[in-house]
Structures are given as structure tokens and as C-alpha cells.
Design a protein around this motif. Structure first.
Motif, short mmCIF file in Angstrom:
data_model
loop_
_atom_site.label_atom_id
_atom_site.label_comp_id
_atom_site.label_asym_id
_atom_site.label_seq_id
_atom_site.Cartn_x
_atom_site.Cartn_y
_atom_site.Cartn_z
N PRO A 107 0.80 -0.88 -0.10
CA PRO A 107 -0.19 0.17 -0.15
C PRO A 107 1.15 1.41 0.28
CG PRO A 107 -1.15 -1.47 1.55
CD PRO A 107 0.55 -1.78 1.15
N GLN A 108 -0.24 2.17 -0.63
CA GLN A 108 1.16 3.76 -1.02
C GLN A 108 0.35 4.65 -0.34
OE1 GLN A 108 3.83 3.94 -1.89
NE2 GLN A 108 4.67 2.70 -4.01
N TYR A 109 0.67 5.63 0.32
CA TYR A 109 0.09 6.71 0.88
C TYR A 109 1.50 7.92 0.60
CZ TYR A 109 -1.58 3.27 4.11
OH TYR A 109 -2.95 2.35 4.63
N THR A 110 0.29 8.79 0.81
CA THR A 110 1.16 10.66 0.05
C THR A 110 0.52 10.96 1.41
OG1 THR A 110 1.97 12.23 -0.97
CG2 THR A 110 -0.53 11.39 -1.74
N LYS A 111 0.76 12.87 1.55
CA LYS A 111 -0.16 13.85 2.62
C LYS A 111 -1.20 13.75 1.97
CE LYS A 111 3.53 16.11 3.13
NZ LYS A 111 4.56 17.24 2.53
N PRO A 112 -2.39 14.29 3.43
CA PRO A 112 -1.84 14.44 4.69
C PRO A 112 -2.01 13.43 5.18
CG PRO A 112 -4.22 14.69 4.56
CD PRO A 112 -3.44 14.06 2.76
N GLU A 113 -1.05 13.74 6.62
CA GLU A 113 -0.35 12.26 7.10
C GLU A 113 -1.20 12.11 8.39
OE1 GLU A 113 2.38 13.78 9.94
OE2 GLU A 113 2.20 12.46 11.34
N LYS A 123 -11.08 9.65 10.60
CA LYS A 123 -9.81 9.93 10.87
C LYS A 123 -9.27 8.73 9.94
CE LYS A 123 -9.00 14.05 13.97
NZ LYS A 123 -9.24 14.20 14.98
N TYR A 124 -8.56 9.05 8.99
CA TYR A 124 -7.87 8.14 8.30
C TYR A 124 -6.49 7.76 8.40
CZ TYR A 124 -12.44 7.21 6.20
OH TYR A 124 -13.96 6.95 5.98
N PRO A 125 -5.31 7.51 8.94
CA PRO A 125 -3.95 8.22 9.47
C PRO A 125 -2.79 6.93 7.99
CG PRO A 125 -4.89 6.96 11.02
CD PRO A 125 -5.73 6.63 10.54
#
Ligand code: ADE
Length: 235
Positions: free
Chosen positions: A185-191, A199-201
Motif C-alpha cells: 500500500p502507498q500513501y502521500t500527504k496528509p498524514e 480520521k484515516y491516518p
């Protein structure tokens, strides 16, 4: 070392449809950079009558029309002659009866100098055409109106394996299927993403700056995801 270059010829009754696609994005950049050469060839050019007839009724009766074998074979013989600059050619028939396309097939086909992709319309090809092709490819177990979209799908997947096509050298090695697994899985901003009060951190480990831990996490997530979604890949 000489720059690797791939030529793709798509034989089709709708050359404009195919040509348009090659005017965009990474593919058009590869053409501009002379890593990729591309042509759409109108099958009608190979018809033997003035009206440009390419199909006829099936022997034995039945619905629909069949592409005339002489017309299709003429296009194959014209395009597939190996040349000095393109000694390794491969003729591929787009058909739902072919071998189902995969990452490994894309990589293998990227090793040729010239790919001739034959896309049909109507009910299909006269069986005798099969004697003049090197392989048959399907993009999945469903039937489309013709081979144009399959030809574009495989052209794009193959092009990504030509050195210099993707921005970074290794961007084709990290992705799904490259190591037999689905990508992590990949993520970018926002944290912390907030949608409708929820909320999804981002997973903490990715914010840690600890490369070893990030690598381990990614490998485990890749494996977990593959086990759950595509256990067939692990066999
Ligand atoms: N032509 C029609 N359907 C097709 C498919 N699924 N794959 C390749 N060529 C096709």
C-alpha cells in the motif's frame, strides 16, 4: 550500447482510433524520444476488390461475418518481413481464444524488435489465418467487439519494459507482479486524512524514517495482500 527500440504495428479496421491513443502521455513521449516506433495499418488496404471488402459470410451458415483469410494473411506477409534494423519480429493475433496476457508475457514481448498485432472485428478470423501467426493473446475471459483495445492494452504493458520509457530506471521493478507479488500500500500527504468527521491516518512505520523497518513492513504487506487477494500468484 545501442539504444533498444521497439516498433509496434497494429493491423486494424480503425486506424484513427489506435493512432489517437498514441498521442498521449508516456507512450507519446517514448515515440518522440525514438525509443518506440508505432504505426496503425488499415486492414482494408489489403482487400483485393475496389470496394475494400474484408469480410464474408461463414461457410456452414450462422450469424455474423468472418474476416477474409487472404486479406489478413496479405497484411501479415507484408509487415512481418524481418529487416536489418528489426530482425526479431513477432506476429500476435488478438483473440479471446488466446493465452491470457500477463506481466511475464509483456516482459518477453518487449525483447522483440517489431511486434505486429492483428486485431479483428466481426465474428472472428478464418481459421487458416492461425497458420501465419506466432502466438495468440487474450486480455481476459470476456469478448470485446474487436481486438483494438486488447492491442492497446498489451502495447502499453510492453512499452513500460523498454529501457528509458519510464522516468526512473527502477519504477517497473517495484510495482505489482514484478516480484510475483502485489504491490504494497502507498500513501502521500496528509498524514491524517479527515472525511466526514472520520480520521484515516498513515501507518506510523512510514513516518519513522527507518528504512529497514519500512522495507520489512512493505514486504509483509505485499505478502499479506497477495495471500488475501491473489493466492494463485503464490503457487
Ligand atoms: N477480441 C475480442 N475479445 C478479446 C479479448 N478478450 N482478448 C483479445 N482479443 C479479443
Amino acid at each position: 550500447m545501442k539504444k533498444k527500440k521497439l516498433k509496434i504495428s497494429v493491423v486494424t479496421l480503425f486506424p484513427e482510433f489506435i493512432e489517437n491513443y498514441f498521442n498521449f502521455g508516456i507512450i507519446s513521449r517514448a515515440i518522440k524520444n525514438k525509443i518506440l516506433q508505432f504505426q496503425a495499418v488499415n486492414l482494408r488496404k489489403f482487400a483485393s476488390d475496389k470496394r475494400g471488402t474484408v469480410d464474408d459470410r461463414p461457410y456452414g451458415g450462422g450469424l455474423g461475418m468472418v474476416l477474409k483469410p487472404d486479406v489478413v494473411i496479405k497484411s501479415i506477409l507484408k509487415l512481418s518481413k524481418p529487416t536489418k534494423s528489426a530482425p526479431k519480429t513477432r506476429v500476435v493475433l488478438m483473440t479471446p481464444q488466446g493465452k491470457v496476457f500477463s506481466h511475464a508475457m509483456a516482459k518477453r514481448l518487449a525483447g522483440y524488435d517489431h511486434l505486429i498485432l492483428i486485431s479483428g472485428r466481426y465474428e472472428g478470423f478464418d481459421e487458416r489465418v492461425r497458420k501465419f501467426v506466432d502466438e495468440e493473446i487474450s486480455i481476459g475471459d470476456y469478448v470485446l467487439m474487436g481486438g483494438e483495445l486488447p492491442a492497446l492494452v498489451i502495447s502499453e504493458a510492453i512499452t513500460r519494459f523498454i529501457p528509458g520509457v519510464l522516468g526512473k530506471d527502477d519504477s517497473a521493478t517495484d510495482e505489482s507482479f514484478a516480484n510475483g507479488l502485489l504491490e504494497f500500500p502507498q500513501y502521500t500527504k496528509p498524514e491524517v486524512l479527515e472525511v466526514a468527521g472520520k480520521k484515516y491516518p498513515v501507518p506510523k512505520v512510514l513516518l519513522s524514517g527507518h528504512h529497514g523497518n519500512v522495507e520489512n513492513w512493505r514486504r509483509e504487506e505485499s505478502l499479506k495482500r497477495t495471500k488475501k487477494r491473489r493466492p494463485d500468484l503464490l503457487k
